[in-house]
Design a protein around this motif. Structure first.
Motif, mmCIF file in Angstrom:
data_model
loop_
_atom_site.group_PDB
_atom_site.id
_atom_site.type_symbol
_atom_site.label_atom_id
_atom_site.label_comp_id
_atom_site.label_asym_id
_atom_site.label_seq_id
_atom_site.Cartn_x
_atom_site.Cartn_y
_atom_site.Cartn_z
ATOM 1 N N ALA A 55 0.829 -1.205 0.000
ATOM 2 C CA ALA A 55 0.000 0.000 0.000
ATOM 3 C C ALA A 55 0.866 1.260 0.000
ATOM 4 O O ALA A 55 0.500 2.268 -0.622
ATOM 5 C CB ALA A 55 -0.922 -0.012 1.213
ATOM 6 N N ILE A 58 1.913 1.958 -3.496
ATOM 7 C CA ILE A 58 0.815 2.556 -4.246
ATOM 8 C C ILE A 58 0.657 4.023 -3.888
ATOM 9 O O ILE A 58 0.466 4.882 -4.760
ATOM 10 C CB ILE A 58 -0.481 1.771 -3.980
ATOM 11 C CG1 ILE A 58 -0.354 0.364 -4.567
ATOM 12 C CG2 ILE A 58 -1.690 2.487 -4.560
ATOM 13 C CD1 ILE A 58 -1.466 -0.579 -4.183
ATOM 14 N N THR A 105 -8.244 -4.788 -3.084
ATOM 15 C CA THR A 105 -8.416 -3.818 -4.165
ATOM 16 C C THR A 105 -8.950 -2.498 -3.632
ATOM 17 O O THR A 105 -8.414 -1.421 -3.939
ATOM 18 C CB THR A 105 -9.369 -4.374 -5.231
ATOM 19 O OG1 THR A 105 -8.830 -5.587 -5.765
ATOM 20 C CG2 THR A 105 -9.553 -3.372 -6.358
ATOM 21 N N TYR A 108 -6.323 -0.723 -1.531
ATOM 22 C CA TYR A 108 -5.320 -0.038 -2.342
ATOM 23 C C TYR A 108 -5.896 1.218 -3.002
ATOM 24 O O TYR A 108 -5.201 2.237 -3.141
ATOM 25 C CB TYR A 108 -4.769 -0.978 -3.404
ATOM 26 C CG TYR A 108 -3.952 -2.133 -2.869
ATOM 27 C CD1 TYR A 108 -3.266 -2.035 -1.671
ATOM 28 C CD2 TYR A 108 -3.880 -3.343 -3.561
ATOM 29 C CE1 TYR A 108 -2.522 -3.096 -1.174
ATOM 30 C CE2 TYR A 108 -3.128 -4.418 -3.080
ATOM 31 C CZ TYR A 108 -2.459 -4.283 -1.884
ATOM 32 O OH TYR A 108 -1.715 -5.342 -1.397
ATOM 33 N N TRP A 111 -5.750 4.019 -0.677
ATOM 34 C CA TRP A 111 -4.391 4.556 -0.584
ATOM 35 C C TRP A 111 -4.081 5.486 -1.754
ATOM 36 O O TRP A 111 -3.400 6.506 -1.594
ATOM 37 C CB TRP A 111 -3.373 3.420 -0.517
ATOM 38 C CG TRP A 111 -3.224 2.848 0.853
ATOM 39 C CD1 TRP A 111 -3.866 1.751 1.363
ATOM 40 C CD2 TRP A 111 -2.395 3.346 1.909
ATOM 41 N NE1 TRP A 111 -3.477 1.545 2.670
ATOM 42 C CE2 TRP A 111 -2.581 2.496 3.031
ATOM 43 C CE3 TRP A 111 -1.506 4.410 2.016
ATOM 44 C CZ2 TRP A 111 -1.916 2.690 4.238
ATOM 45 C CZ3 TRP A 111 -0.843 4.606 3.211
ATOM 46 C CH2 TRP A 111 -1.052 3.755 4.304
#
Length: 412
Positions: A55, A58, A105, A108, A111
């Motif tokens: 994360a 990302i 999903t 993320y 994030w």
């Protein structure tokens, strides 16, 4: 009245608001607190430490894209407007983690939103105003402004760990979100101003419109020296910090002891900020950076092997925190000295993308090394070498250009 007192008399409000805003923003909060959420998220959803640390990668990619845009927006529309909007959106998005339902999903995606909406809380924006208010003691002012990362980074780690134990990890995210919403947002509204804002009458004379454009900066060798150097530096400093609790746990320490030792990074960040800021006002900043970033390379090695003790781990954490306290303000200082303030937001924002590349991928790479080998030792060895390499590269920067030699914005 001395220049020192005059500058701080006029600019102390900006320094105070910046310290609070940076300290409760996108830069420290996720990196310092993610480690304490690993255990409850793993227990709740079965996620691995590497999946959780991904994360941060990302978020880093989002910051790499949005950081330059936030800097450009600050240059164009005014830094205060960008800061106020971003602080509010960052707090709301941070609270959104409380709604996680087990989908990686969606985790993320949140994030990504955190990075996109919170990029205006990065040092890119706040330090623009600080640099404009200070000249002679710019390094110290930047150091004081960036103290928030150490103060709130350490406090947020302990605060989040306390909330997780008392009310659970979901409400702990809400508690973290209250920091920017209730502390930073009102403070910035009342205290934070740039010298170019309307209504600012006592601002010192500054060369706010003199310096390189982003395109001009990209054509200089110094830009690429800074960009390349800070990738390994930020990797070496950013990689261990979110993993500290796990690193210490692999050395036989229990959770509470690991959290307590890891929290020592806060005071060492503060020491790095103050000493680094004081030194770069008086000596050539790349040389200062080499000394202060190369010395903590030994900290990574202190955490390797089987003979790690609480005492040696405390020394290592203090040294890593010291390096973390130096890197941000030196980067901001170097950009302002070598490129001026005309397009500071755009240049620093682009530079921050390279910095974030190392800082964001560092925790994930450390986590992957642990998953594959059962130890963080290899990552720590890489970090030691990276600090030395990045610090040495800064020695090629050359002397500062004269402020009067920098190009001026004709429109201004």
């Amino acid at each position: 009245m001395s220049v020192d007192r005059s500058e701080f008399r006029q600019g102390w409000k900006v320094v105070a608001a910046s310290a609070l805003g940076i300290g409760t923003g996108l830069s420290p909060i996720p990196f310092y607190t993610t480690g304490v959420f690993v255990a409850p998220l793993t227990a709740e959803f079965g996620w691995g430490v590497d999946q959780i640390m991904l994360a941060l990668v990302i978020m880093t990619l989002g910051a790499m894209v949005m950081g330059p845009l936030a800097g450009m927006a600050a240059d164009r529309f005014g830094v205060r407007r960008v800061v106020l909007i971003s602080v509010a959106l960052f707090g709301v998005t941070l609270a959104g983690f409380a709604l996680s339902n087990g989908s990686l999903t969606l985790f993320y995606i949140n994030w990504m939103l955190l990075a996109a909406l919170g990029s205006g809380t990065l040092p890119i924006t706040w330090t623009r105003a600080v640099n404009n208010w200070f000249n002679t003691h710019r390094g110290l002012a930047l150091g004081l402004s960036l103290l928030g990362t150490g103060l709130f980074g350490a406090a947020a780690k302990l605060y989040a760990n306390f909330l997780i134990g008392e009310v659970g990890w979901r409400l702990a995210y809400v508690g973290l979100a209250l920091l920017p919403l209730l502390l930073s947002l009102p403070t910035a509204f009342f205290l934070f101003r740039d010298v170019t804002d309307k209504g600012v009458t006592e601002a010192p004379a500054r060369q706010a419109h003199r310096g390189f454009t982003l395109r001009q900066a990209l054509g200089t060798y110094r830009f690429w020296v800074l960009a390349i150097a800070f990738v390994p530096i930020s990797f070496a400093v950013g990689g261990p910090i979110p993993n500290l609790e796990k690193i210490l746990g692999t050395k036989g320490m229990d959770v509470q002891q690991a959290v307590q030792i890891a929290s020592l990074i806060g005071p060492s960040v503060i020491a790095g900020r103050l000493l680094g800021g004081w030194l770069i006002d008086r000596f050539w900043a790349p040389g200062v950076a080499f000394v202060l970033l190369a010395l903590p390379a030994g900290a990574c090695l202190l955490l390797t092997g089987d003979g790690v003790t609480p005492a040696s781990s405390m020394g290592a954490v203090l040294l890593i925190g010291f390096a973390a306290g130096v890197e941000y303000d030196i980067l901001a200082f170097l950009v302002s000295r070598y490129y001026g303030m005309r397009a500071y937001g755009a240049i620093y924002g682009t530079m921050y993308g390279f910095f974030a590349l190392g800082a964001g991928f560092g925790p994930f790479i450390f986590g992957r090394i642990f998953v594959n080998t059962g130890s963080y030792d290899l990552g720590l060895i890489y970090g030691s070498a990276a600090l030395l390499a990045g610090a040495a590269l800064l020695l090629t920067m050359g002397r500062y250009p004269s402020p009067d030699s920098l190009p001026e914005d004709d429109a201004a």
